[in-house]
Design a protein around this motif. Sequence first.
Motif, PDB file in Angstrom:
ATOM      1  N   ASP A  81      -7.619   6.461  -8.804  1.00 60.11           N
ATOM      2  CA  ASP A  81      -7.154   5.384  -7.918  1.00 60.11           C
ATOM      3  C   ASP A  81      -7.830   4.086  -8.336  1.00 60.11           C
ATOM      4  O   ASP A  81      -9.045   3.915  -8.172  1.00 60.11           O
ATOM      5  CB  ASP A  81      -7.489   5.723  -6.462  1.00 60.11           C
ATOM      6  CG  ASP A  81      -6.908   4.694  -5.513  1.00 60.11           C
ATOM      7  OD1 ASP A  81      -7.220   3.491  -5.656  1.00 60.11           O
ATOM      8  OD2 ASP A  81      -6.134   5.077  -4.623  1.00 60.11           O
ATOM      9  N   PHE A  82      -7.060   3.181  -8.886  1.00 61.59           N
ATOM     10  CA  PHE A  82      -7.638   1.965  -9.474  1.00 61.59           C
ATOM     11  C   PHE A  82      -8.399   1.145  -8.435  1.00 61.59           C
ATOM     12  O   PHE A  82      -9.515   0.679  -8.679  1.00 61.59           O
ATOM     13  CB  PHE A  82      -6.527   1.108 -10.096  1.00 61.59           C
ATOM     14  CG  PHE A  82      -7.034   0.169 -11.146  1.00 61.59           C
ATOM     15  CD1 PHE A  82      -6.950   0.502 -12.482  1.00 61.59           C
ATOM     16  CD2 PHE A  82      -7.600  -1.040 -10.794  1.00 61.59           C
ATOM     17  CE1 PHE A  82      -7.426  -0.364 -13.463  1.00 61.59           C
ATOM     18  CE2 PHE A  82      -8.077  -1.909 -11.768  1.00 61.59           C
ATOM     19  CZ  PHE A  82      -7.992  -1.571 -13.104  1.00 61.59           C
ATOM     20  N   GLY A  83      -7.800   0.958  -7.259  1.00 61.71           N
ATOM     21  CA  GLY A  83      -8.459   0.152  -6.223  1.00 61.71           C
ATOM     22  C   GLY A  83      -9.787   0.767  -5.802  1.00 61.71           C
ATOM     23  O   GLY A  83     -10.793   0.063  -5.639  1.00 61.71           O
ATOM     24  N   ASP A  84      -9.805   2.080  -5.649  1.00 54.20           N
ATOM     25  CA  ASP A  84     -11.054   2.753  -5.268  1.00 54.20           C
ATOM     26  C   ASP A  84     -12.119   2.589  -6.346  1.00 54.20           C
ATOM     27  O   ASP A  84     -13.298   2.372  -6.048  1.00 54.20           O
ATOM     28  CB  ASP A  84     -10.801   4.243  -5.026  1.00 54.20           C
ATOM     29  CG  ASP A  84     -10.151   4.507  -3.682  1.00 54.20           C
ATOM     30  OD1 ASP A  84     -10.132   3.587  -2.841  1.00 54.20           O
ATOM     31  OD2 ASP A  84      -9.651   5.624  -3.478  1.00 54.20           O
ATOM     32  N   ARG A 110       1.275  14.439  -6.737  1.00 58.16           N
ATOM     33  CA  ARG A 110       0.839  13.411  -5.770  1.00 58.16           C
ATOM     34  C   ARG A 110       1.211  12.007  -6.223  1.00 58.16           C
ATOM     35  O   ARG A 110       0.794  11.029  -5.627  1.00 58.16           O
ATOM     36  CB  ARG A 110      -0.683  13.504  -5.569  1.00 58.16           C
ATOM     37  CG  ARG A 110      -1.132  14.769  -4.844  1.00 58.16           C
ATOM     38  CD  ARG A 110      -2.654  14.859  -4.835  1.00 58.16           C
ATOM     39  NE  ARG A 110      -3.287  13.697  -4.242  1.00 58.16           N
ATOM     40  CZ  ARG A 110      -4.356  13.070  -4.752  1.00 58.16           C
ATOM     41  NH1 ARG A 110      -4.901  13.491  -5.880  1.00 58.16           N
ATOM     42  NH2 ARG A 110      -4.881  12.030  -4.144  1.00 58.16           N
ATOM     43  N   LYS A 111       1.982  11.928  -7.310  1.00 57.81           N
ATOM     44  CA  LYS A 111       2.427  10.639  -7.882  1.00 57.81           C
ATOM     45  C   LYS A 111       1.267   9.842  -8.446  1.00 57.81           C
ATOM     46  O   LYS A 111       1.284   8.614  -8.453  1.00 57.81           O
ATOM     47  CB  LYS A 111       3.212   9.800  -6.860  1.00 57.81           C
ATOM     48  CG  LYS A 111       4.350  10.540  -6.183  1.00 57.81           C
ATOM     49  CD  LYS A 111       5.417  10.946  -7.181  1.00 57.81           C
ATOM     50  CE  LYS A 111       6.596  11.624  -6.471  1.00 57.81           C
ATOM     51  NZ  LYS A 111       7.465  12.339  -7.412  1.00 57.81           N
ATOM     52  N   PHE A 112       0.231  10.546  -8.901  1.00 58.28           N
ATOM     53  CA  PHE A 112      -0.836   9.890  -9.650  1.00 58.28           C
ATOM     54  C   PHE A 112      -0.500   9.997 -11.135  1.00 58.28           C
ATOM     55  O   PHE A 112       0.095  10.977 -11.580  1.00 58.28           O
ATOM     56  CB  PHE A 112      -2.198  10.531  -9.365  1.00 58.28           C
ATOM     57  CG  PHE A 112      -2.916   9.857  -8.232  1.00 58.28           C
ATOM     58  CD1 PHE A 112      -3.995   9.021  -8.468  1.00 58.28           C
ATOM     59  CD2 PHE A 112      -2.478  10.026  -6.930  1.00 58.28           C
ATOM     60  CE1 PHE A 112      -4.626   8.364  -7.424  1.00 58.28           C
ATOM     61  CE2 PHE A 112      -3.111   9.372  -5.877  1.00 58.28           C
ATOM     62  CZ  PHE A 112      -4.186   8.540  -6.125  1.00 58.28           C
ATOM     63  N   ILE A 113      -0.904   8.947 -11.857  1.00 57.63           N
ATOM     64  CA  ILE A 113      -0.615   8.913 -13.291  1.00 57.63           C
ATOM     65  C   ILE A 113      -1.572   9.856 -14.018  1.00 57.63           C
ATOM     66  O   ILE A 113      -2.773   9.849 -13.758  1.00 57.63           O
ATOM     67  CB  ILE A 113      -0.754   7.475 -13.839  1.00 57.63           C
ATOM     68  CG1 ILE A 113       0.209   6.523 -13.114  1.00 57.63           C
ATOM     69  CG2 ILE A 113      -0.508   7.456 -15.341  1.00 57.63           C
ATOM     70  CD1 ILE A 113       0.058   5.046 -13.500  1.00 57.63           C
ATOM     71  N   ARG A 114      -1.020  10.695 -14.925  1.00 61.12           N
ATOM     72  CA  ARG A 114      -1.833  11.593 -15.753  1.00 61.12           C
ATOM     73  C   ARG A 114      -1.695  11.224 -17.226  1.00 61.12           C
ATOM     74  O   ARG A 114      -0.575  10.998 -17.667  1.00 61.12           O
ATOM     75  CB  ARG A 114      -1.409  13.050 -15.539  1.00 61.12           C
ATOM     76  CG  ARG A 114      -1.648  13.580 -14.150  1.00 61.12           C
ATOM     77  CD  ARG A 114      -3.122  13.548 -13.802  1.00 61.12           C
ATOM     78  NE  ARG A 114      -3.354  14.109 -12.472  1.00 61.12           N
ATOM     79  CZ  ARG A 114      -3.890  15.318 -12.254  1.00 61.12           C
ATOM     80  NH1 ARG A 114      -4.256  16.066 -13.268  1.00 61.12           N
ATOM     81  NH2 ARG A 114      -4.079  15.741 -11.020  1.00 61.12           N
ATOM     82  N   GLU A 116       0.847  -1.192   0.000  1.00 58.95           N
ATOM     83  CA  GLU A 116       0.000   0.000   0.000  1.00 58.95           C
ATOM     84  C   GLU A 116       0.878   1.236   0.000  1.00 58.95           C
ATOM     85  O   GLU A 116       1.803   1.341   0.809  1.00 58.95           O
ATOM     86  CB  GLU A 116      -0.891  -0.004   1.239  1.00 58.95           C
ATOM     87  CG  GLU A 116      -1.909   1.098   1.221  1.00 58.95           C
ATOM     88  CD  GLU A 116      -2.815   1.026   2.426  1.00 58.95           C
ATOM     89  OE1 GLU A 116      -3.996   1.349   2.293  1.00 58.95           O
ATOM     90  OE2 GLU A 116      -2.331   0.661   3.520  1.00 58.95           O
ATOM     91  N   ARG A 117       0.575   2.152  -0.911  1.00 62.51           N
ATOM     92  CA  ARG A 117       1.361   3.391  -0.966  1.00 62.51           C
ATOM     93  C   ARG A 117       0.964   4.322   0.162  1.00 62.51           C
ATOM     94  O   ARG A 117      -0.220   4.519   0.426  1.00 62.51           O
ATOM     95  CB  ARG A 117       1.101   4.131  -2.291  1.00 62.51           C
ATOM     96  CG  ARG A 117       1.642   3.458  -3.480  1.00 62.51           C
ATOM     97  CD  ARG A 117       1.885   4.385  -4.634  1.00 62.51           C
ATOM     98  NE  ARG A 117       0.915   5.439  -4.865  1.00 62.51           N
ATOM     99  CZ  ARG A 117       1.040   6.352  -5.799  1.00 62.51           C
ATOM    100  NH1 ARG A 117       2.104   6.343  -6.600  1.00 62.51           N
ATOM    101  NH2 ARG A 117       0.146   7.278  -5.993  1.00 62.51           N
ATOM    102  N   ASP A 118       1.978   4.907   0.809  1.00 68.49           N
ATOM    103  CA  ASP A 118       1.716   5.944   1.794  1.00 68.49           C
ATOM    104  C   ASP A 118       1.181   7.170   1.041  1.00 68.49           C
ATOM    105  O   ASP A 118       1.748   7.573   0.028  1.00 68.49           O
ATOM    106  CB  ASP A 118       3.025   6.289   2.519  1.00 68.49           C
ATOM    107  CG  ASP A 118       2.829   7.328   3.586  1.00 68.49           C
ATOM    108  OD1 ASP A 118       2.886   6.967   4.758  1.00 68.49           O
ATOM    109  OD2 ASP A 118       2.626   8.519   3.241  1.00 68.49           O
TER     110      ASP A 118
HETATM  111  N1  URA Z   1      -2.167   4.137  -8.045  1.00 66.32           N
HETATM  112  C1  URA Z   1      -3.362   4.337  -8.628  1.00 66.32           C
HETATM  113  O1  URA Z   1      -4.342   3.623  -8.340  1.00 66.32           O
HETATM  114  N2  URA Z   1      -3.458   5.339  -9.515  1.00 66.32           N
HETATM  115  C2  URA Z   1      -2.430   6.126  -9.846  1.00 66.32           C
HETATM  116  O2  URA Z   1      -2.597   7.029 -10.684  1.00 66.32           O
HETATM  117  C3  URA Z   1      -1.190   5.903  -9.227  1.00 66.32           C
HETATM  118  C4  URA Z   1      -1.084   4.882  -8.340  1.00 66.32           C
END
Ligand code: URA
Length: 214
Positions: free
Chosen positions: A197-200, A188-192, A101-103
């Motif tokens: 958030d894939f899990g969400d 925030r290190k999210f992919i653009r 899990e990412r912090d």
């Molecule tokens: N994890 C995700 O679910 N989405 C992102 O963009 C980055 C990490």
Amino acid sequence: MALHLLDHPLGRHYVTRLRDETTRPEAFRVYCHRLTGLLLAEATRELPTRRVRVHTPLEETEGEELSTDVVAVAVLRAGLGMLEAFTRQLPDVSIGYIGLERDEETAEARSYYCKLPPVENRPVFVVDPMLATGGSAVRAVERVRGAGATAIRFLCIVAAPEGVAAFEEAFPDIPVHAAALDRELDPRKFIRPGLGDFGDRLYGTQISDACINS
Ligand code: URA
Ligand code: PRP
């Protein structure tokens, strides 16, 4: 490391459906499953087969069947969404789980669980839909390698250039299969442009996560 980008109109269609913010979890899971099926077909191209005799209703002929046991390792939790394609297409697949899990502040992956089947002398497919900084993928593959796997492939749905570079530096010899290579990571290190958030999105947890964290 070789990056294998899926090049198929169905793949592009499913990625677009996953990106769409109006795609709800039920449909999101379906598109994830279909897309993983396409990735799996590409990633298993080199699985060994053996010749066998088979009786059709009309005559005996020669066929081929897989001659190796296969292992899939899902990175929790989002990797769970990619497992059904493996269990459906390879019913004898052995499955491992790695909890990472990412912090939310540092984006560093924390390990909280690991259960692997025997991986020596078997092709191992590590699945996690998002390759962002690459931290989770690198840690997962380190665990699998540490358990004795030598033939590993990493499958993701969306990759960021930063994650691909980090993975390549750590494992120059391990192929990565992705359905899309996106532009960049945001602060925030999210992919653009990404898909969030894939899990969400897979499990509809945005609201309850907010509750848990408050
Ligand atoms: N994890 C995700 O679910 N989405 C992102 O963009 C980055 C990490
Ligand atoms: C997501 C995703 C990857 C990780 C990718 O998981 O499923 O495991 O982020 O990011 P990285 O390349 O920067 O490590 P997350 O930590 O959000 O956990 P979750 O699947 O339990 O929601």
